[in-house]
Design a protein around this motif. Sequence first.
Motif, PDB file in Angstrom:
ATOM      1  N   CYS A 141      50.358  27.455  34.998  1.00  0.00           N
ATOM      2  CA  CYS A 141      50.415  29.102  34.829  1.00  0.00           C
ATOM      3  C   CYS A 141      51.568  29.743  35.300  1.00  0.00           C
ATOM      4  O   CYS A 141      52.306  30.687  34.500  1.00  0.00           O
ATOM      5  N   ARG A 199      48.207  34.005  27.898  1.00  0.00           N
ATOM      6  CA  ARG A 199      46.716  34.264  28.419  1.00  0.00           C
ATOM      7  C   ARG A 199      46.243  32.967  28.992  1.00  0.00           C
ATOM      8  O   ARG A 199      46.355  31.842  28.257  1.00  0.00           O
ATOM      9  N   PHE A 200      45.430  33.138  30.233  1.00  0.00           N
ATOM     10  CA  PHE A 200      44.842  32.025  30.686  1.00  0.00           C
ATOM     11  C   PHE A 200      43.350  32.220  30.752  1.00  0.00           C
ATOM     12  O   PHE A 200      42.815  33.380  30.697  1.00  0.00           O
ATOM     13  N   ASP A 201      42.816  31.117  30.465  1.00  0.00           N
ATOM     14  CA  ASP A 201      41.208  31.050  30.544  1.00  0.00           C
ATOM     15  C   ASP A 201      40.797  29.812  31.693  1.00  0.00           C
ATOM     16  O   ASP A 201      40.730  28.527  31.102  1.00  0.00           O
ATOM     17  N   MET A 202      40.665  30.113  32.800  1.00  0.00           N
ATOM     18  CA  MET A 202      40.553  28.878  33.711  1.00  0.00           C
ATOM     19  C   MET A 202      39.291  28.817  34.537  1.00  0.00           C
ATOM     20  O   MET A 202      38.867  29.914  34.610  1.00  0.00           O
ATOM     21  N   GLN A 255      47.714  30.549  24.244  1.00  0.00           N
ATOM     22  CA  GLN A 255      46.651  30.836  25.199  1.00  0.00           C
ATOM     23  C   GLN A 255      46.518  29.222  25.781  1.00  0.00           C
ATOM     24  O   GLN A 255      46.709  28.208  25.274  1.00  0.00           O
ATOM     25  N   LYS A 292      43.889  27.007  28.116  1.00  0.00           N
ATOM     26  CA  LYS A 292      42.624  27.116  28.666  1.00  0.00           C
ATOM     27  C   LYS A 292      42.279  25.622  29.449  1.00  0.00           C
ATOM     28  O   LYS A 292      42.709  24.661  28.827  1.00  0.00           O
ATOM     29  N   GLU A 307      39.093  23.294  30.704  1.00  0.00           N
ATOM     30  CA  GLU A 307      37.412  22.856  30.700  1.00  0.00           C
ATOM     31  C   GLU A 307      37.543  21.876  31.695  1.00  0.00           C
ATOM     32  O   GLU A 307      38.236  21.013  31.628  1.00  0.00           O
ATOM     33  N   THR A 335      46.493  24.386  17.502  1.00  0.00           N
ATOM     34  CA  THR A 335      45.575  24.049  18.838  1.00  0.00           C
ATOM     35  C   THR A 335      46.101  22.684  19.464  1.00  0.00           C
ATOM     36  O   THR A 335      45.670  21.548  18.395  1.00  0.00           O
ATOM     37  N   GLN A 372      44.751  20.074  21.966  1.00  0.00           N
ATOM     38  CA  GLN A 372      43.564  19.561  23.026  1.00  0.00           C
ATOM     39  C   GLN A 372      44.118  18.255  23.634  1.00  0.00           C
ATOM     40  O   GLN A 372      44.347  17.215  23.147  1.00  0.00           O
ATOM     41  N   ARG A 403      44.475  36.558  34.290  1.00  0.00           N
ATOM     42  CA  ARG A 403      44.512  36.237  32.570  1.00  0.00           C
ATOM     43  C   ARG A 403      45.776  35.873  32.264  1.00  0.00           C
ATOM     44  O   ARG A 403      46.055  35.744  31.182  1.00  0.00           O
TER      45      ARG A 403
END
Lengths: 715, 215
Positions: free
Chosen positions: A592, A607-610, A648, A650, A652, A706, A708, B170
Amino acid sequence: METHRKQQSSLRIAFLLFVTSLLLPAEPIRFSSAEATYYHGKKEEFLKVIDGLIHGPMGWSPAPKSYEPQSLIVRCQAPMKAEEVSIELYFFCGRPLNPLAEFRLSATTDPQPSWQSNWQSVTIERFAADVHSLQRTAEGTMRIELFLAEVTGNQADDVYRLKVRLPHGLVTGFRLDAIPVELPGSATKALSWWPPHDFTLTEFQAEILVPETTNIALHRPVHASHDLYLTLGSNTRQKSSSLTDGIAATIAHPDDLFLGDAFYFEIDLGREVEVDHINLRNRADEKFERMRKIKLELLNKTNHQSSVAHWFAINRPDGSDPGPGAIDTIHAQDGRGKAIGRFLKISSQSDIAYSPQLAEVEVYERRTPQLVALSSDGNPIRSRSPAVIPPGARRLSIEAMIPQYGMPRGDRFRWRLRGVSDDWQNSNQLKWDMPCPASGNYVLELQARHSDDQWDASLLQVRWQVQQHFWQDQRYQGGFFIASIIGVYAISRRLIKNRSRRQIDAANARAVLAEERARIARDLHDDLGANFAEIAIISELARESLPENHPARSPLATIYERAENNTRRLGEIVWAVNPAHDTIEHLIQYLCNFAQDYMSAANIRCRFDMPDPLPQETFTAAQRYQLLLAAKEAIHNAVRHGKPQTVQIKVEISDDWVRLIIHDDGIGFDPALARTSTRGCGNMRLRMDAIHGSLMIDSHPATGTTVQFYAPLQK
Amino acid sequence: MKPTNIRVCLVEDDDGLRQRLRELVDTLPGYQCVGAYATGEQALQELPQACPRLLLTDINLPGLNGVELVTQLRDVLRDTEIIMLTVYDDTELIFRSLSAGAGGYLLKPVKRAQLLEAMSDILQGGAPMSSSIARRVVQTFRKPLQTSAIDGDLSTLSTREREILDYLSRGLLLKEIAMELNISHATIQTHIGRIYKKLHVHSRAQAVAKLNQRS
């Protein structure tokens, strides 16, 4: 005519006795040497009298001195213990064929039999000659009659077979005295009836007879207190010896009708014996009830020296009668007292006339086997009570003996091993083997059999203890089992501990290494970081001090950037080698921070999705390293090639894996192209391979790219 | 009245760098470096007298480290804004400093313009918060406080503050948040300033509670 009949009956008896004697077991007596008052020919020819071969032609021949008494001594190889001996005098294919006419036989117990030794007459109980008629003379010698030769005129081979009883139960040598007989029709005396009036004894053979019967009353003298019955119209009086002659047909009872219990028979057993049982045989030919209420007593002195009976019993006190030919058995325990004595007194309490009437009385001595030897696998066991048998024994050998008189035919004893089985095993072999039973305590029991098929009341009991190897003992086994369980437990604990320690040591080593690395990095940083920072600020100060368009401003800015870069890099390295930063949380922080810095400079939204809350799982250093670099590369690619507006990132996470997704809304690219190039995607794939992860790239001009990353988490 | 220069102090153990930083501060209009110390201990001794408005301190100091220094200074210098200087964006360390009472951080080396911006930001309310810091702040405020010894207002975050923290986590920049929430940059800064204050209070209360627990 009378003589003829006498001869006939005596022949018959002789034959009968002879036949029964064939059934007796025998042990040969070997002779080591012989001596004679005179012998014909060479010494080797004379010694053939004891060479073990019954044929002639050589042996002992007194020719030509056969008109005077001659004697022969034979010496036993070793002193022989015997009660009864069978002696055969062979006149068999000799030269001449004559047998000797009259003789006397004696025995000695002197260690070295010689003419001067103490010679004692043997009792010749039974006798028979194969061909001629052997008789006992009034003087006590044995003599053959002339009869056969006169009739046929032929001289014949003959064998004299004698059953003798030794006076002392021991013999070291025999002596045969040949006695000259008066030849008929002349005054000459010669040793043989027929011309040339000499003989050749081709073999002197002797065998120890072991009687089969265990009846010790057989042939023992019987004394009667009063006269016995005289057969009406004959001069034959019954003989008390009928009770012990072994012939059931002969009977005896008192002559007087009403003597009652004043009358008695008394059998002298010859020595003090312990009696097991007594058999009384009843008269068989007619029914007389004269065997009721018979009183038996055992005592040591004859009645006329008044003494008390050790033991007495009354047979059929109820007055019953056994019936003709019946046998009554009275056991020692049937009477009162201890059944020991030398004399057996038999009287009757019945009031029937002529009582007691008996055909035969048999006395059976207490017979107890004795253990001679016990060995296991050939090693003798000397301990007794108990006999201790060592562990691991496989076969046991037992040798027993029954010291008492007589050796019954067939089964002589029976045995059993209590602890293994209560079943009796009948046997006539006094020496036998058996497999060694399992460890434990046993009792070997032996019981002797009498010749009348009765088992003796006594038992030999030998206690055994079969030892076990210590490792066969159940307690030891149990202990060993527990010990081995403890042992296994202890060993496994030790192994686990060792392994844990090794693991800890390895981990420690790694930690130490990591610490080293971190320390080196910090040292480097401390040294160089500040220097570069200073360089940067110097250049900044210099740049700011110059006017706006000054040409030096640009290179100074570059200097600043380079120096700043170095400082950052150094700081990054220090951060990266710190093992405390091997967590997913730190990875996310790094990404980040990096992304924000990088993209704000490039004016791209990030944008972060943690995951919330932040996970605590850890990585290995390798995983962090590879994943970080791969992600950085993906972000670089997104910014450089995709020209996106937004990127973005992310993350998981689950128990087993972590997934990092980087998406940009740029122009996309052709994945096929990218896969083949070693830079960019190829590198990322290599990195993911190194940590057993995977990479998936999806790109489309409309939607963007994307990337992954999938990395497995180690437990 | 001639405005007095804002008093700035420095704590940096590297001599050369400390000198340059002092020079840099002095080039800034309206600011003056009134003290430059090599160690935390020295700073502790002399800062109460110097009483600066701003303090720039390295996070990694030998002996008494930067975070410790901040903790101890908080009681003594209530009006001093503290900016941490760090070579690298170590979120944990930075967060701890912020919790202890610092108001912001800077990566060194700094450009003159960056330094100026940072110092004015902090004087206005609060330095910008990176997404990682924002996340940590959110995490911290999740843990309930054991003591009620603080002003109720300061013990929890307001809704707006939460919103701002969420956006920061975010990855949104301040200007983007301003656009989203339709509020001014300055308002956001004020909010962030309050967040920091609450963070300070929160950490101190937690530390006290821990001490009470132990005793």
